[in-house]
Write a protein that holds these residues in place. Structure first.
Motif, mmCIF file in Angstrom:
data_model
loop_
_atom_site.group_PDB
_atom_site.id
_atom_site.type_symbol
_atom_site.label_atom_id
_atom_site.label_comp_id
_atom_site.label_asym_id
_atom_site.label_seq_id
_atom_site.Cartn_x
_atom_site.Cartn_y
_atom_site.Cartn_z
ATOM 1 N N GLU A 285 0.844 -1.184 0.000
ATOM 2 C CA GLU A 285 0.000 0.000 0.000
ATOM 3 C C GLU A 285 0.880 1.234 0.000
ATOM 4 O OE1 GLU A 285 -3.203 0.110 2.733
ATOM 5 O OE2 GLU A 285 -3.585 -2.023 2.571
ATOM 6 N N ASP A 286 0.371 2.285 -0.616
ATOM 7 C CA ASP A 286 1.079 3.553 -0.660
ATOM 8 C C ASP A 286 0.891 4.322 0.639
ATOM 9 O OD1 ASP A 286 1.686 2.944 -3.287
ATOM 10 O OD2 ASP A 286 -0.074 3.977 -4.060
ATOM 11 N N GLY A 287 0.345 3.696 1.617
ATOM 12 C CA GLY A 287 -0.008 4.388 2.846
ATOM 13 C C GLY A 287 -1.496 4.673 2.831
ATOM 14 N N PRO A 288 -2.016 5.143 3.929
ATOM 15 C CA PRO A 288 -3.445 5.393 3.973
ATOM 16 C C PRO A 288 -3.843 6.514 3.024
ATOM 17 C CG PRO A 288 -2.377 6.218 5.961
ATOM 18 C CD PRO A 288 -1.341 5.500 5.158
ATOM 19 N N PRO A 289 -5.074 6.452 2.517
ATOM 20 C CA PRO A 289 -5.526 7.535 1.639
ATOM 21 C C PRO A 289 -5.552 8.854 2.417
ATOM 22 C CG PRO A 289 -7.255 5.861 1.946
ATOM 23 C CD PRO A 289 -6.070 5.445 2.741
ATOM 24 N N PRO A 290 -5.390 9.967 1.720
ATOM 25 C CA PRO A 290 -5.409 11.246 2.414
ATOM 26 C C PRO A 290 -6.765 11.490 3.086
ATOM 27 C CG PRO A 290 -5.416 11.566 0.034
ATOM 28 C CD PRO A 290 -5.255 10.106 0.287
ATOM 29 N N ARG A 291 -6.723 12.021 4.298
ATOM 30 C CA ARG A 291 -7.958 12.291 5.029
ATOM 31 C C ARG A 291 -8.467 13.681 4.691
ATOM 32 N NH1 ARG A 291 -8.136 9.140 10.585
ATOM 33 N NH2 ARG A 291 -10.209 10.003 10.654
ATOM 34 N N PRO A 292 -9.760 13.804 4.427
ATOM 35 C CA PRO A 292 -10.328 15.135 4.231
ATOM 36 C C PRO A 292 -10.208 15.935 5.529
ATOM 37 C CG PRO A 292 -11.873 13.427 3.532
ATOM 38 C CD PRO A 292 -10.736 12.747 4.235
ATOM 39 N N GLN A 293 -10.120 17.253 5.385
ATOM 40 C CA GLN A 293 -9.890 18.107 6.544
ATOM 41 C C GLN A 293 -11.103 18.224 7.462
ATOM 42 O OE1 GLN A 293 -6.893 19.267 7.419
ATOM 43 N NE2 GLN A 293 -6.193 18.044 5.690
ATOM 44 N N GLY A 294 -12.251 18.544 6.925
ATOM 45 C CA GLY A 294 -13.422 18.778 7.763
ATOM 46 C C GLY A 294 -14.379 17.608 7.789
ATOM 47 N N ILE A 295 -15.300 17.640 8.745
ATOM 48 C CA ILE A 295 -16.295 16.565 8.869
ATOM 49 C C ILE A 295 -17.188 16.509 7.640
ATOM 50 C CG2 ILE A 295 -18.314 15.812 10.186
ATOM 51 C CD1 ILE A 295 -16.851 16.668 12.712
ATOM 52 N N PHE A 296 -17.602 17.686 7.127
ATOM 53 C CA PHE A 296 -18.466 17.686 5.944
ATOM 54 C C PHE A 296 -17.738 17.069 4.752
ATOM 55 C CE2 PHE A 296 -20.485 19.685 2.209
ATOM 56 C CZ PHE A 296 -21.763 19.161 2.381
ATOM 57 N N GLU A 297 -16.457 17.382 4.602
ATOM 58 C CA GLU A 297 -15.664 16.802 3.509
ATOM 59 C C GLU A 297 -15.539 15.291 3.676
ATOM 60 O OE1 GLU A 297 -14.780 19.597 5.144
ATOM 61 O OE2 GLU A 297 -15.034 21.031 3.508
ATOM 62 N N GLN A 298 -15.412 14.836 4.927
ATOM 63 C CA GLN A 298 -15.369 13.394 5.189
ATOM 64 C C GLN A 298 -16.681 12.736 4.767
ATOM 65 O OE1 GLN A 298 -14.446 12.830 9.349
ATOM 66 N NE2 GLN A 298 -12.321 13.513 9.102
ATOM 67 N N LYS A 299 -17.790 13.395 5.087
ATOM 68 C CA LYS A 299 -19.101 12.848 4.712
ATOM 69 C C LYS A 299 -19.238 12.765 3.197
ATOM 70 C CE LYS A 299 -21.583 14.518 8.794
ATOM 71 N NZ LYS A 299 -22.723 15.340 9.261
ATOM 72 N N LEU A 300 -18.827 13.828 2.500
ATOM 73 C CA LEU A 300 -18.928 13.823 1.036
ATOM 74 C C LEU A 300 -18.007 12.769 0.425
ATOM 75 C CD1 LEU A 300 -19.171 17.585 -0.006
ATOM 76 C CD2 LEU A 300 -20.965 15.849 0.001
ATOM 77 N N ARG A 301 -16.800 12.642 0.976
ATOM 78 C CA ARG A 301 -15.887 11.617 0.466
ATOM 79 C C ARG A 301 -16.495 10.236 0.670
ATOM 80 N NH1 ARG A 301 -10.881 9.631 3.245
ATOM 81 N NH2 ARG A 301 -12.563 9.174 4.666
ATOM 82 N N GLY A 302 -17.082 10.001 1.848
ATOM 83 C CA GLY A 302 -17.736 8.724 2.116
ATOM 84 C C GLY A 302 -18.840 8.430 1.119
ATOM 85 N N LEU A 303 -19.603 9.452 0.790
ATOM 86 C CA LEU A 303 -20.662 9.301 -0.208
ATOM 87 C C LEU A 303 -20.071 8.917 -1.556
ATOM 88 C CD1 LEU A 303 -23.694 9.635 -0.884
ATOM 89 C CD2 LEU A 303 -23.215 12.052 -1.341
ATOM 90 N N GLY A 304 -18.975 9.585 -1.941
ATOM 91 C CA GLY A 304 -18.309 9.266 -3.207
ATOM 92 C C GLY A 304 -17.745 7.857 -3.219
ATOM 93 N N VAL A 305 -17.165 7.439 -2.103
ATOM 94 C CA VAL A 305 -16.596 6.091 -1.999
ATOM 95 C C VAL A 305 -17.696 5.047 -2.190
ATOM 96 C CG1 VAL A 305 -15.586 4.417 -0.378
ATOM 97 C CG2 VAL A 305 -14.611 6.714 -0.576
ATOM 98 N N LEU A 306 -18.808 5.207 -1.490
ATOM 99 C CA LEU A 306 -19.883 4.219 -1.572
ATOM 100 C C LEU A 306 -20.526 4.194 -2.953
ATOM 101 C CD1 LEU A 306 -21.516 4.660 1.946
ATOM 102 C CD2 LEU A 306 -19.956 2.858 1.175
ATOM 103 N N ARG A 307 -20.712 5.357 -3.556
ATOM 104 C CA ARG A 307 -21.277 5.389 -4.914
ATOM 105 C C ARG A 307 -20.371 4.668 -5.900
ATOM 106 N NH1 ARG A 307 -23.385 11.625 -5.509
ATOM 107 N NH2 ARG A 307 -25.377 11.355 -4.411
ATOM 108 N N GLU A 308 -19.070 4.943 -5.819
ATOM 109 C CA GLU A 308 -18.142 4.319 -6.764
ATOM 110 C C GLU A 308 -18.005 2.823 -6.494
ATOM 111 O OE1 GLU A 308 -16.422 4.680 -10.278
ATOM 112 O OE2 GLU A 308 -17.282 6.391 -9.234
ATOM 113 N N LEU A 309 -18.063 2.420 -5.227
ATOM 114 C CA LEU A 309 -17.996 0.993 -4.897
ATOM 115 C C LEU A 309 -19.193 0.251 -5.489
ATOM 116 C CD1 LEU A 309 -16.732 -1.433 -3.504
ATOM 117 C CD2 LEU A 309 -17.784 -0.666 -1.357
ATOM 118 N N ALA A 310 -20.371 0.868 -5.444
ATOM 119 C CA ALA A 310 -21.556 0.248 -6.056
ATOM 120 C C ALA A 310 -21.343 0.062 -7.558
ATOM 121 C CB ALA A 310 -22.804 1.092 -5.790
ATOM 122 N N GLN A 311 -20.707 1.052 -8.202
ATOM 123 C CA GLN A 311 -20.423 0.944 -9.630
ATOM 124 C C GLN A 311 -19.374 -0.140 -9.912
ATOM 125 O OE1 GLN A 311 -22.100 2.453 -12.143
ATOM 126 N NE2 GLN A 311 -23.380 3.051 -10.414
#
Length: 194
Positions: free
Chosen positions: A139-165
């Motif tokens: 692994e290249d190390g852990p993925p970069p963490r978003p700075q704010g909680i809202f950004e974390q939520k949006l990233r999580g949404l993007g991760v789950l949408r792309e995983l479904a695809q």
């Protein structure tokens, strides 16, 4: 590649592909359910647009029909290894944000993380069968963490949408791989030749 040409290897490949297709279907169903729960519990709008997220592999591929079976498996494996890291990070963030207040969402995330890990292992088995061991899991190390909680939520949404695809793409790739003959990257066995 003699082992991959034997009738028993062809049967094993078809069996692994069929199991993989079922696993991908179940994973997609669970991810869609998790996505609904995630949107609701995180207070997000389901129609919100999320730009491409750094570290999230995209399921879309140009010239899909030109890929060999091995290329498909390697891309799938790389994607699920990336999703494993992203989901583990989401689970950690979830626990930091909500603690024990929302165990259902944490359990659903953990269940999908297990499915992703199992699917990656399944893909490794298929690569072994092709006499091509899987690439190392460096692994290249852990993925970069978003700075704010809202950004974390949006990233999580993007991760789950792309995983479904990806689950849809994986089932499609495995269906293609299960077919003997040209275009799969796998040679048909003598018993399968016309």
């Amino acid at each position: 590649m003699a082992g991959a040409d034997s009738p028993s290897a062809a049967l094993r490949r078809r069996d692994l592909c069929a199991r993989g297709i079922r696993l991908a279907g179940k994973m997609r169903s669970d991810v869609v359910d998790l996505l609904d729960a995630y949107v609701e519990r995180q207070g997000l709008d389901a129609s919100v647009s999320v730009a491409a997220v750094e570290g999230v592999p995209l399921a879309a591929v140009e010239r899909w029909d030109e890929q060999t079976g091995t290329q498909r498996l390697l891309e799938n494996l790389a994607a699920y290894r990336a999703f494993r890291g992203l989901l583990a990070q989401m689970l950690e963030e979830q626990q930091e944000q909500l603690g024990e207040a929302d165990t259902a969402l944490g359990q659903a995330l953990a269940a999908v993380l297990l499915q992703v890990s199992a699917f990656a292992y399944h893909l490794e088995e298929l690569l072994q069968l092709e006499s091509r061991g899987p690439p190392s899991d460096e692994e290249d190390g852990p993925p970069p963490r978003p700075q704010g909680i809202f950004e974390q939520k949006l990233r999580g949404l993007g991760v789950l949408r792309e995983l479904a695809q990806w689950a849809v793409r994986s089932a499609r790739d495995l269906r293609q791989l299960a077919k003997p003959g040209p275009g799969t990257g796998l040679a048909p066995s003598p018993a399968e030749s016309p």
